[in-house]
Design a protein around this motif. Sequence first.
Motif, PDB file in Angstrom:
ATOM      1  N   LEU A   9       8.894  61.306  87.497  1.00 30.74           N
ATOM      2  CA  LEU A   9       9.939  60.337  87.819  1.00 30.74           C
ATOM      3  C   LEU A   9      10.259  59.523  86.577  1.00 30.74           C
ATOM      4  O   LEU A   9       9.348  59.068  85.884  1.00 30.74           O
ATOM      5  N   SER A  10      11.540  59.353  86.294  1.00 32.00           N
ATOM      6  CA  SER A  10      11.931  58.505  85.163  1.00 32.00           C
ATOM      7  C   SER A  10      13.161  57.694  85.537  1.00 32.00           C
ATOM      8  O   SER A  10      13.998  58.122  86.323  1.00 32.00           O
ATOM      9  N   SER A  11      13.242  56.497  84.973  1.00 30.49           N
ATOM     10  CA  SER A  11      14.365  55.604  85.271  1.00 30.49           C
ATOM     11  C   SER A  11      15.663  56.201  84.741  1.00 30.49           C
ATOM     12  O   SER A  11      15.692  56.809  83.679  1.00 30.49           O
ATOM     13  N   ALA A  12      16.723  56.000  85.507  1.00 27.59           N
ATOM     14  CA  ALA A  12      18.056  56.438  85.110  1.00 27.59           C
ATOM     15  C   ALA A  12      19.014  55.283  85.361  1.00 27.59           C
ATOM     16  O   ALA A  12      18.683  54.321  86.053  1.00 27.59           O
ATOM     17  N   THR A  13      20.197  55.372  84.823  1.00 20.32           N
ATOM     18  CA  THR A  13      21.179  54.307  84.974  1.00 20.32           C
ATOM     19  C   THR A  13      21.464  53.997  86.440  1.00 20.32           C
ATOM     20  O   THR A  13      21.550  52.841  86.835  1.00 20.32           O
ATOM     21  N   GLN A  14      21.588  55.033  87.237  1.00 22.42           N
ATOM     22  CA  GLN A  14      21.897  54.831  88.656  1.00 22.42           C
ATOM     23  C   GLN A  14      20.776  55.369  89.534  1.00 22.42           C
ATOM     24  O   GLN A  14      21.003  56.226  90.397  1.00 22.42           O
ATOM     25  N   GLY A  15      19.576  54.913  89.322  1.00 20.35           N
ATOM     26  CA  GLY A  15      18.482  55.336  90.184  1.00 20.35           C
ATOM     27  C   GLY A  15      17.329  55.940  89.407  1.00 20.35           C
ATOM     28  O   GLY A  15      16.931  55.435  88.375  1.00 20.35           O
ATOM     29  N   THR A  16      16.827  57.047  89.908  1.00 23.90           N
ATOM     30  CA  THR A  16      15.660  57.706  89.339  1.00 23.90           C
ATOM     31  C   THR A  16      15.953  59.186  89.147  1.00 23.90           C
ATOM     32  O   THR A  16      16.510  59.828  90.026  1.00 23.90           O
ATOM     33  N   THR A  17      15.553  59.716  88.002  1.00 26.25           N
ATOM     34  CA  THR A  17      15.664  61.147  87.756  1.00 26.25           C
ATOM     35  C   THR A  17      14.333  61.774  88.134  1.00 26.25           C
ATOM     36  O   THR A  17      13.273  61.318  87.703  1.00 26.25           O
ATOM     37  N   VAL A  18      14.386  62.814  88.944  1.00 26.35           N
ATOM     38  CA  VAL A  18      13.189  63.521  89.378  1.00 26.35           C
ATOM     39  C   VAL A  18      13.203  64.909  88.754  1.00 26.35           C
ATOM     40  O   VAL A  18      14.169  65.647  88.888  1.00 26.35           O
ATOM     41  N   THR A  19      12.111  65.223  88.056  1.00 22.96           N
ATOM     42  CA  THR A  19      11.957  66.560  87.501  1.00 22.96           C
ATOM     43  C   THR A  19      10.762  67.196  88.179  1.00 22.96           C
ATOM     44  O   THR A  19       9.678  66.627  88.208  1.00 22.96           O
ATOM     45  N   TRP A  20      10.990  68.366  88.769  1.00 25.79           N
ATOM     46  CA  TRP A  20       9.937  69.049  89.501  1.00 25.79           C
ATOM     47  C   TRP A  20       9.743  70.398  88.847  1.00 25.79           C
ATOM     48  O   TRP A  20      10.676  71.202  88.756  1.00 25.79           O
ATOM     49  N   ALA A  21       8.542  70.669  88.364  1.00 27.04           N
ATOM     50  CA  ALA A  21       8.249  71.923  87.676  1.00 27.04           C
ATOM     51  C   ALA A  21       7.065  72.611  88.333  1.00 27.04           C
ATOM     52  O   ALA A  21       6.224  71.967  88.962  1.00 27.04           O
ATOM     53  N   MET A  22       7.026  73.920  88.198  1.00 31.75           N
ATOM     54  CA  MET A  22       5.912  74.699  88.719  1.00 31.75           C
ATOM     55  C   MET A  22       5.421  75.596  87.591  1.00 31.75           C
ATOM     56  O   MET A  22       6.206  76.329  86.995  1.00 31.75           O
ATOM     57  N   ASN A  23       4.130  75.498  87.297  1.00 34.30           N
ATOM     58  CA  ASN A  23       3.543  76.274  86.207  1.00 34.30           C
ATOM     59  C   ASN A  23       2.282  76.966  86.673  1.00 34.30           C
ATOM     60  O   ASN A  23       1.574  76.462  87.532  1.00 34.30           O
ATOM     61  N   GLY A  24       2.016  78.124  86.081  1.00 27.66           N
ATOM     62  CA  GLY A  24       0.788  78.838  86.386  1.00 27.66           C
ATOM     63  C   GLY A  24       0.862  80.248  85.868  1.00 27.66           C
ATOM     64  O   GLY A  24       1.899  80.691  85.361  1.00 27.66           O
ATOM     65  N   PRO A  25      -0.237  80.954  85.990  1.00 31.13           N
ATOM     66  CA  PRO A  25      -0.264  82.329  85.504  1.00 31.13           C
ATOM     67  C   PRO A  25       0.658  83.215  86.337  1.00 31.13           C
ATOM     68  O   PRO A  25       0.902  82.955  87.511  1.00 31.13           O
ATOM     69  N   SER A  26       1.175  84.232  85.703  1.00 31.04           N
ATOM     70  CA  SER A  26       2.089  85.149  86.375  1.00 31.04           C
ATOM     71  C   SER A  26       1.570  86.579  86.207  1.00 31.04           C
ATOM     72  O   SER A  26       1.434  87.063  85.079  1.00 31.04           O
ATOM     73  N   PRO A  27       1.298  87.257  87.317  1.00 32.20           N
ATOM     74  CA  PRO A  27       0.819  88.631  87.215  1.00 32.20           C
ATOM     75  C   PRO A  27       1.906  89.539  86.611  1.00 32.20           C
ATOM     76  O   PRO A  27       3.091  89.207  86.633  1.00 32.20           O
ATOM     77  N   LEU A  28       1.498  90.659  86.099  1.00 31.96           N
ATOM     78  CA  LEU A  28       2.418  91.587  85.450  1.00 31.96           C
ATOM     79  C   LEU A  28       3.597  91.948  86.344  1.00 31.96           C
ATOM     80  O   LEU A  28       4.748  91.941  85.896  1.00 31.96           O
ATOM     81  N   ILE A  29       3.358  92.226  87.616  1.00 31.54           N
ATOM     82  CA  ILE A  29       4.456  92.622  88.511  1.00 31.54           C
ATOM     83  C   ILE A  29       5.490  91.504  88.640  1.00 31.54           C
ATOM     84  O   ILE A  29       6.687  91.748  88.700  1.00 31.54           O
ATOM     85  N   ALA A  30       5.036  90.252  88.645  1.00 34.79           N
ATOM     86  CA  ALA A  30       5.961  89.123  88.732  1.00 34.79           C
ATOM     87  C   ALA A  30       6.798  89.017  87.463  1.00 34.79           C
ATOM     88  O   ALA A  30       7.989  88.705  87.523  1.00 34.79           O
TER      89      ALA A  30
END
Length: 60
Positions: A9-30
């Motif tokens: 969460l970070s402050s923005a001029t008109q509210g809050t900016t939300v950044t949602w990320a997903m990280n992790g290992p990825s199998p070969l097929i993926a």
Amino acid sequence: MRNVATVTLSSATQGTTVTWAMNGPSPLIAKIMAPFFDKDTMIGGDFAQGLVNPKAIAEK
């Protein structure tokens, strides 16, 4: 797969900016299939739904 989701969460001029990320290992097929699938279509709805409750709490 087991991934870690991070919400930033970070402050923005008109509210809050939300950044949602997903990280992790990825199998070969993926890695092979990744170019053929739109990740926003696959999990974007889940991310949007996950933001509904925090938004309601923050606006109280």
